[in-house]
Write a protein that holds these residues in place. Structure first.
Motif, mmCIF file in Angstrom:
data_model
loop_
_atom_site.group_PDB
_atom_site.id
_atom_site.type_symbol
_atom_site.label_atom_id
_atom_site.label_comp_id
_atom_site.label_asym_id
_atom_site.label_seq_id
_atom_site.Cartn_x
_atom_site.Cartn_y
_atom_site.Cartn_z
ATOM 1 N N UNK A 151 6.188 0.308 9.603
ATOM 2 C CA UNK A 151 6.078 -0.029 11.022
ATOM 3 C C UNK A 151 5.393 -1.382 11.250
ATOM 4 N N UNK A 152 4.549 -1.806 10.307
ATOM 5 C CA UNK A 152 3.931 -3.140 10.426
ATOM 6 C C UNK A 152 4.983 -4.246 10.336
ATOM 7 N N UNK A 153 5.817 -4.293 9.283
ATOM 8 C CA UNK A 153 6.883 -5.296 9.269
ATOM 9 C C UNK A 153 7.948 -5.055 10.334
ATOM 10 N N UNK A 154 8.094 -3.802 10.792
ATOM 11 C CA UNK A 154 9.030 -3.534 11.888
ATOM 12 C C UNK A 154 8.601 -4.281 13.139
ATOM 13 N N UNK A 173 9.581 9.117 3.644
ATOM 14 C CA UNK A 173 10.994 8.963 3.998
ATOM 15 C C UNK A 173 11.177 7.898 5.079
ATOM 16 N N UNK A 174 10.295 7.905 6.072
ATOM 17 C CA UNK A 174 10.391 6.922 7.151
ATOM 18 C C UNK A 174 10.074 5.525 6.648
ATOM 19 N N UNK A 175 9.098 5.416 5.782
ATOM 20 C CA UNK A 175 8.744 4.112 5.219
ATOM 21 C C UNK A 175 9.919 3.513 4.451
ATOM 22 N N UNK A 176 10.586 4.349 3.646
ATOM 23 C CA UNK A 176 11.744 3.881 2.882
ATOM 24 C C UNK A 176 12.878 3.471 3.817
ATOM 25 N N UNK A 202 4.753 -6.038 4.800
ATOM 26 C CA UNK A 202 4.144 -4.724 4.993
ATOM 27 C C UNK A 202 3.614 -4.083 3.729
ATOM 28 N N UNK A 203 3.843 -4.723 2.563
ATOM 29 C CA UNK A 203 3.409 -4.122 1.296
ATOM 30 C C UNK A 203 1.880 -4.035 1.259
ATOM 31 N N UNK A 204 1.369 -2.835 1.058
ATOM 32 C CA UNK A 204 -0.069 -2.638 0.956
ATOM 33 C C UNK A 204 -0.792 -2.537 2.277
ATOM 34 N N UNK A 205 -0.051 -2.477 3.388
ATOM 35 C CA UNK A 205 -0.699 -2.412 4.699
ATOM 36 C C UNK A 205 -1.547 -1.152 4.846
ATOM 37 N N UNK A 221 -4.971 -11.971 -7.489
ATOM 38 C CA UNK A 221 -6.004 -10.965 -7.717
ATOM 39 C C UNK A 221 -6.365 -10.191 -6.458
ATOM 40 N N UNK A 222 -5.594 -10.366 -5.380
ATOM 41 C CA UNK A 222 -5.914 -9.741 -4.103
ATOM 42 C C UNK A 222 -5.983 -8.221 -4.211
ATOM 43 N N UNK A 223 -5.012 -7.604 -4.866
ATOM 44 C CA UNK A 223 -5.011 -6.141 -4.994
ATOM 45 C C UNK A 223 -6.184 -5.650 -5.831
ATOM 46 N N UNK A 224 -6.564 -6.414 -6.843
ATOM 47 C CA UNK A 224 -7.718 -6.047 -7.661
ATOM 48 C C UNK A 224 -8.996 -6.067 -6.832
ATOM 49 N N UNK A 225 -9.163 -7.111 -6.030
ATOM 50 C CA UNK A 225 -10.343 -7.217 -5.176
ATOM 51 C C UNK A 225 -10.364 -6.071 -4.168
#
Length: 302
Positions: free
Chosen positions: A40-43, A93-96, A212-215, A268-272
């Protein structure tokens, strides 16, 4: 950290505080593990960007994007309430599905907004730089969203949503239509996320399918950090806590990535993020252990 980087961190933190408010509704108030947020964020960004690119007024485009987010949340709730699909699976399912929907809306992987008007450029006063103006306008939007949320969840309908999340069986015994409350709560939650996506697309100069990845992780991190800083069961303080948590989270992310001696880079954003969330989860446990050590043992009876 430079002033430009600091203002940029505050700007992104304010946008994701709207995501955190939406996550607060689904995860904390409704006890609904909602992964729809990643779609829904990228939507919201896709709908807003394509409308602006086609000459629609940015204010109207932002409202439509917010409504699109609400529809996404409503469908997730409908899958759970009406079709009896498990809440987590319904949101997956909705996210996909939204990944394909967003590609259809944009007609490609991205929609640029280089010279197109936005809500920020239309309202920007003369003589004020955009890197100052955007955070100031976002503060007004976030405060308005917080106050509206505080008011709504103090009304009869809002209290019914909170009761549904706390104890659905007891809520039904009191005559509350828990299914309708889940639908309403999910719609409000993802409407805030869709609004955040629309504002993000306008500040970043366009919409992208990967934005939206990781939102959901960012939203949860903001909620957890905020609750660690300002723990409270009152809705007004809870909403304030997640806003503070989102801003603090982005500040530490920016500080870590701009510290040359640490050697962290953008990849390294995801690591942080993982490290910050882990620290935020451990802090309350440490506080409880310290409090238990300070309490003297009760005297033994003879």
């Amino acid at each position: 950290m430079s002033l430009f980087s600091l203002l940029g961190a505050i700007e992104i933190g304010l946008i994701f505080s709207l995501v955190a408010l939406g996550v607060l509704i689904s995860f904390r108030l409704l006890r609904f593990p909602d992964l729809t947020v990643d779609g829904s964020f990228p939507l919201g960004g896709a709908v807003c960007a394509i409308l602006i690119a086609n000459g629609i007024n940015p204010f109207m485009a932002t409202l439509v994007a917010t409504a699109a987010g609400a529809v996404a949340g409503l469908v997730t709730g409908w899958l759970n309430v009406r079709l009896k699909i498990m809440d987590l699976l319904a949101s997956i399912l909705m996210m996909i599905a939204l990944y394909s929907v967003n590609l259809r809306i944009m007609g490609g992987p991205n929609v640029p907004l280089i010279n197109d008007p936005t809500v920020f450029t239309l309202l920007q006063p003369g003589g004020l730089e955009d890197y100052w103006w955007r955070p100031l306008l976002l503060v007004v939007i976030v405060v308005a969203a917080k106050l509206a949320m505080d008011w709504f969840f103090a009304t009869e309908r809002g209290l019914a949503i909170r009761a549904t999340g706390s104890n659905a069986r007891m809520a039904r015994a009191q005559g509350i239509n828990t299914g309708a409350m889940v639908l309403l709560g999910m719609a409000v939650s993802n409407a805030l996320v869709g609004l955040a996506g629309a504002l993000f697309a306008q500040t970043q100069g366009g919409s992208d399918i990967s934005m939206g990845i990781g939102t959901i992780v960012i939203g949860l991190a903001a909620v957890i950090v905020g609750e660690s800083i300002l723990p409270s069961r009152r809705i007004a303080l809870a909403t304030l806590a997640v806003i503070i948590g989102a801003i603090v989270y982005r500040f530490f992310i920016a500080a870590a990535l701009n510290s040359d001696f640490i050697g962290l880079k953008a990849q390294d954003l995801n690591l942080v993020t993982a490290v910050l969330v882990t620290i935020a989860l451990v802090i309350p446990q440490l506080k409880r252990r310290l409090r238990s050590k300070r309490v003297p043992d009760a005297p033994k009876s003879l």
